[in-house]
Design a protein around this motif. Sequence first.
Motif, mmCIF file in Angstrom:
data_model
loop_
_atom_site.group_PDB
_atom_site.id
_atom_site.type_symbol
_atom_site.label_atom_id
_atom_site.label_comp_id
_atom_site.label_asym_id
_atom_site.label_seq_id
_atom_site.Cartn_x
_atom_site.Cartn_y
_atom_site.Cartn_z
ATOM 1 N N PRO A 180 -4.782 4.808 0.136
ATOM 2 C CA PRO A 180 -5.321 3.571 0.739
ATOM 3 C C PRO A 180 -4.714 3.299 2.102
ATOM 4 O O PRO A 180 -5.411 3.021 3.079
ATOM 5 C CB PRO A 180 -4.924 2.482 -0.269
ATOM 6 C CG PRO A 180 -4.537 3.165 -1.506
ATOM 7 C CD PRO A 180 -4.128 4.542 -1.153
ATOM 8 N N TRP A 185 -6.826 3.249 5.605
ATOM 9 C CA TRP A 185 -6.938 1.976 6.336
ATOM 10 C C TRP A 185 -6.343 2.076 7.737
ATOM 11 O O TRP A 185 -6.936 1.635 8.722
ATOM 12 C CB TRP A 185 -6.252 0.850 5.556
ATOM 13 C CG TRP A 185 -7.244 0.090 4.762
ATOM 14 C CD1 TRP A 185 -7.553 0.267 3.441
ATOM 15 C CD2 TRP A 185 -8.099 -0.943 5.257
ATOM 16 N NE1 TRP A 185 -8.536 -0.600 3.092
ATOM 17 C CE2 TRP A 185 -8.893 -1.359 4.179
ATOM 18 C CE3 TRP A 185 -8.267 -1.546 6.496
ATOM 19 C CZ2 TRP A 185 -9.859 -2.353 4.316
ATOM 20 C CZ3 TRP A 185 -9.212 -2.544 6.629
ATOM 21 C CH2 TRP A 185 -10.000 -2.940 5.541
ATOM 22 N N GLY A 232 -11.815 9.873 0.438
ATOM 23 C CA GLY A 232 -11.030 9.449 -0.723
ATOM 24 C C GLY A 232 -10.956 10.566 -1.748
ATOM 25 O O GLY A 232 -9.917 10.805 -2.361
ATOM 26 N N LEU A 248 -8.811 10.250 -5.287
ATOM 27 C CA LEU A 248 -8.798 8.856 -5.751
ATOM 28 C C LEU A 248 -9.789 8.731 -6.916
ATOM 29 O O LEU A 248 -10.853 9.340 -6.877
ATOM 30 C CB LEU A 248 -9.254 7.917 -4.627
ATOM 31 C CG LEU A 248 -8.202 7.553 -3.580
ATOM 32 C CD1 LEU A 248 -8.829 6.663 -2.508
ATOM 33 C CD2 LEU A 248 -7.049 6.800 -4.229
ATOM 34 N N ALA A 306 -11.586 3.300 -7.672
ATOM 35 C CA ALA A 306 -10.759 3.020 -6.490
ATOM 36 C C ALA A 306 -11.577 3.301 -5.231
ATOM 37 O O ALA A 306 -11.483 2.574 -4.236
ATOM 38 C CB ALA A 306 -9.514 3.884 -6.518
ATOM 39 N N LEU A 307 -12.408 4.349 -5.288
ATOM 40 C CA LEU A 307 -13.241 4.657 -4.118
ATOM 41 C C LEU A 307 -14.183 3.493 -3.832
ATOM 42 O O LEU A 307 -14.350 3.070 -2.687
ATOM 43 C CB LEU A 307 -14.041 5.931 -4.382
ATOM 44 C CG LEU A 307 -13.251 7.236 -4.319
ATOM 45 C CD1 LEU A 307 -14.180 8.416 -4.593
ATOM 46 C CD2 LEU A 307 -12.601 7.397 -2.962
ATOM 47 N N VAL A 316 -13.777 0.344 -4.588
ATOM 48 C CA VAL A 316 -13.017 -0.792 -4.037
ATOM 49 C C VAL A 316 -12.672 -0.516 -2.575
ATOM 50 O O VAL A 316 -12.796 -1.371 -1.701
ATOM 51 C CB VAL A 316 -11.730 -1.013 -4.864
ATOM 52 C CG1 VAL A 316 -10.843 -2.029 -4.188
ATOM 53 C CG2 VAL A 316 -12.097 -1.430 -6.260
ATOM 54 N N LEU A 317 -12.306 0.730 -2.288
ATOM 55 C CA LEU A 317 -11.955 1.091 -0.909
ATOM 56 C C LEU A 317 -13.141 0.843 0.012
ATOM 57 O O LEU A 317 -13.022 0.226 1.071
ATOM 58 C CB LEU A 317 -11.540 2.569 -0.857
ATOM 59 C CG LEU A 317 -11.176 3.116 0.525
ATOM 60 C CD1 LEU A 317 -9.898 2.480 1.036
ATOM 61 C CD2 LEU A 317 -11.021 4.625 0.501
ATOM 62 N N VAL A 353 -6.999 -1.704 -2.889
ATOM 63 C CA VAL A 353 -7.170 -0.398 -3.540
ATOM 64 C C VAL A 353 -5.968 -0.111 -4.424
ATOM 65 O O VAL A 353 -6.097 0.337 -5.566
ATOM 66 C CB VAL A 353 -7.343 0.702 -2.474
ATOM 67 C CG1 VAL A 353 -7.645 2.026 -3.123
ATOM 68 C CG2 VAL A 353 -8.420 0.315 -1.491
ATOM 69 N N GLU A 354 -4.772 -0.447 -3.915
ATOM 70 C CA GLU A 354 -3.583 -0.180 -4.738
ATOM 71 C C GLU A 354 -3.625 -0.992 -6.020
ATOM 72 O O GLU A 354 -3.318 -0.508 -7.105
ATOM 73 C CB GLU A 354 -2.329 -0.530 -3.944
ATOM 74 C CG GLU A 354 -1.644 0.670 -3.323
ATOM 75 C CD GLU A 354 -0.789 0.234 -2.154
ATOM 76 O OE1 GLU A 354 -0.017 -0.721 -2.358
ATOM 77 O OE2 GLU A 354 -0.917 0.800 -1.048
ATOM 78 N N ASN A 390 -6.210 -2.026 -7.575
ATOM 79 C CA ASN A 390 -7.186 -1.433 -8.495
ATOM 80 C C ASN A 390 -6.594 -0.214 -9.172
ATOM 81 O O ASN A 390 -6.694 -0.034 -10.385
ATOM 82 C CB ASN A 390 -8.437 -1.049 -7.705
ATOM 83 C CG ASN A 390 -9.410 -0.284 -8.591
ATOM 84 O OD1 ASN A 390 -9.344 0.939 -8.665
ATOM 85 N ND2 ASN A 390 -10.247 -1.021 -9.302
#
Lengths: 54, 219, 247
Positions: free
Chosen positions: B50, B54, B115, B120, B124-125, B127-128, B179-180, B182
């Motif tokens: 993440p 970012w 990702g 990932l 998580a993907l 959410v990212l 992301v973390e 999640n």
Amino acid sequence: MGGYGLYVWGSYVVTFICIAGEILLISNRRRTLEKQYSHIEDLDNNETKNETTS
Amino acid sequence: MFMWIIKRDLLLAMRRQSDVLTTLFFFIIVVSLFPLSVGPEMNMLRTMAPGVVWVAALLASMLSLGRMFSNDYVDGTLEQMLLSPQSLSLLVLGKAFAHWLVTGVPLVLMAPVLGIQYDLPTDALLVLTAALLLGTPVLSLIGAIGAALTLGLRGGGVLVSLLVLPLYIPVLIFGAGAVEANMAGVAFDAHLSLIGAFLLVSIVFAPWAAASSLRVSLE
Amino acid sequence: MAINWFKYSSPASFYLLAGKMVPVFVFISVILLVVGLYVGFFVAPTDFQQGEAYRIIFIHVPAAWMSMFLYVVMAFWAGIGLAFNTRLSSMFATAIAPTGAMFTFIALWTGAVWGKPMWGTWWVWDARLTSELILFFLYIGFMSLQAAIDDPRRADKAGAIIALVGVINIPIIYFSVQWWNTLHQGASVSLNQAPAMATTMLTGMLIMVLASWMYSIAVILKRTRVIILERESHTAWVAELHKKGAI
């Protein structure tokens, strides 16, 4: 200083250096300004002097 | 008027494909550099993903900020915009939106692919992508202020990053945090709603601030 | 007898007023510094928990408070300069920035040095240290923007905008860093509020805070005078002042 002398005095020394540095910077800036003005002043004087003589 | 400026900017961007692609490839390259530097060990990469994605998104969107106003500034259309009866904030909002479409959206679409590179998990993907979708417009809006302030300055590119990066930090914290959270199985909706809040606040204030910066720069 | 305060808003008269005020503030700050250090080092007891290391608090906390306070004051004067187009207020904001940046640097340095005996490492991503670091970047951004613009009027206004945008962001940054810090490793490492303050420690620290206030006012007025000279070099009153040798 209970073994922490280095840390305590170290930070005080750094603070002192920063403050002294700041004050020196300002007076240095002021000194260059004065040099600049006296330089301008000399130019003006020469100018007026030449006008009167010619 | 709002639609006009977006269409116009998109048209300009499409004519110069390279601008769009350079930002995208910059993003891809930066994200792919990290495994080479840190090592292929999957657990490490998964925890870093993440943050890396970012930061790369932040840098990529900032890279193209310089061009947001400079082309119009050089050929004088920016002065016309200032003189036009339309409210300058609306114009700036349009330009920031166009900048987001050109740089932000490709990043959002590319992020899941990268990702996977970091292994990932799929949610998580998602959410990212959602976090980036909400976060990148904020980057463009705040970036518009920086771009407007440093218009026509020598060394403007570096200066923009110095002005704007501290203001990006909340978005970065909550974007990567979402992301973390999640991945840690914790609720992440608080992060997303906060980024949404940043987005709404910056939609209201950033164009006005950028408009006044433009007036200052062009006086 | 209504004093016309606006008289002092013109650089010329403010220059003379500031000239008279600087020595006064220098004098007060030196007195307070000596008293504060005396109380801090001789009167205040050794802390049961941190031993002597806590004595760094006498410069760390004043510097941290000053750095945040000066940024708000800078943004205030920059805002006034932007709104009312008064050149002197913008000069004041430009004069505050370096002192604020210096205090931020001192707060960071002494915070890190204090962290070494307490937490064993120089830099800890404690919420306060981190937001102090970001505040330092905001100062640097303000100063470099103003340095990059040649025309003083545009530099003032551009600086004002970035200062105002920055001041709106300070609470946001602070709380997001706070949240981020507690979210990640929990509050285990964060420096708890200053150790239980014995009264003498507190008074020592407060005197040092006042001393740093007086010092800042003195230095900022001094720098404002230099900025006034730089920007008003073409005016008659500067030339005439120079002739009298009273610069």
